[in-house]
Design an enzyme around this catalytic site. Sequence first.
Site, PDB file in Angstrom:
ATOM      1  N   ASP A  42       0.812  -1.213   0.000  1.00 14.97           N
ATOM      2  CA  ASP A  42       0.000   0.000   0.000  1.00 14.97           C
ATOM      3  C   ASP A  42       0.848   1.267   0.000  1.00 14.97           C
ATOM      4  OD1 ASP A  42      -2.377  -1.432   0.053  1.00 14.97           O
ATOM      5  OD2 ASP A  42      -2.454  -1.487   2.235  1.00 14.97           O
ATOM      6  N   TYR A  43       0.269   2.313  -0.539  1.00 15.50           N
ATOM      7  CA  TYR A  43       0.907   3.636  -0.616  1.00 15.50           C
ATOM      8  C   TYR A  43       1.434   4.082   0.742  1.00 15.50           C
ATOM      9  CZ  TYR A  43       1.070   8.714  -1.647  1.00 15.50           C
ATOM     10  OH  TYR A  43       1.447  10.028  -1.810  1.00 15.50           O
TER      11      TYR A  43
END
Length: 199
Positions: A42-43
């Site tokens: 995830d970012y």
Amino acid sequence: MAKIILLNKPFNVLCQFTDKEGRANLADFVDTAGVYPAGRLDYDSEGLVILTDDGKLQHQISHPDAKQSKTYWVQVEGSPSHTDLEPLRRGIKLNDGLCRPAKVALIEEPAIWPRTPPVRQRSAIPTSWLELSISEGRNRQVRRMTAAIGHPTLRLIRAKVGDWTIDGLAPGESRQLTIHAPANNSQRKGHSTRRNRRL
């Protein structure tokens, strides 16, 4: 021969090579052509991303059926007890179904880099660190697992995938390897290249 790049992905970097919004992405840290991430991170998560030019190996690493173990260092809100962690070990039920049993233990804060921006903490609420290993890859799974036991995740670092780790890699640094047998992660050799491009 398969090419592998181990990247320590920094916080707030997209796990893809382009972004229409101009956000930091893999192209800012990896300039090797023809490699693609084996799975996602995830970012707002940090740590190990594996990239490879071998489609079979990419599938082996990322596909849920392969049950590849992934180990995370997780900073959570509060002070979970061993009893609190037991549902994760048994296999906790989330809104998309029952998780496979996880390996989880309370640990001391690992020797890691400071995050920019830092984690927001409240003086009246302590935080704790867990080492958590899973063999699935559901969307934001670790965050949902810790929230389900009442201890939301504040910081999430992927430390290991299979036998590969982020040992010796600062955020933004990468190491390149070549392996002879994509079906056997233990048979690998090659050279290391390191770069340290920071946001």
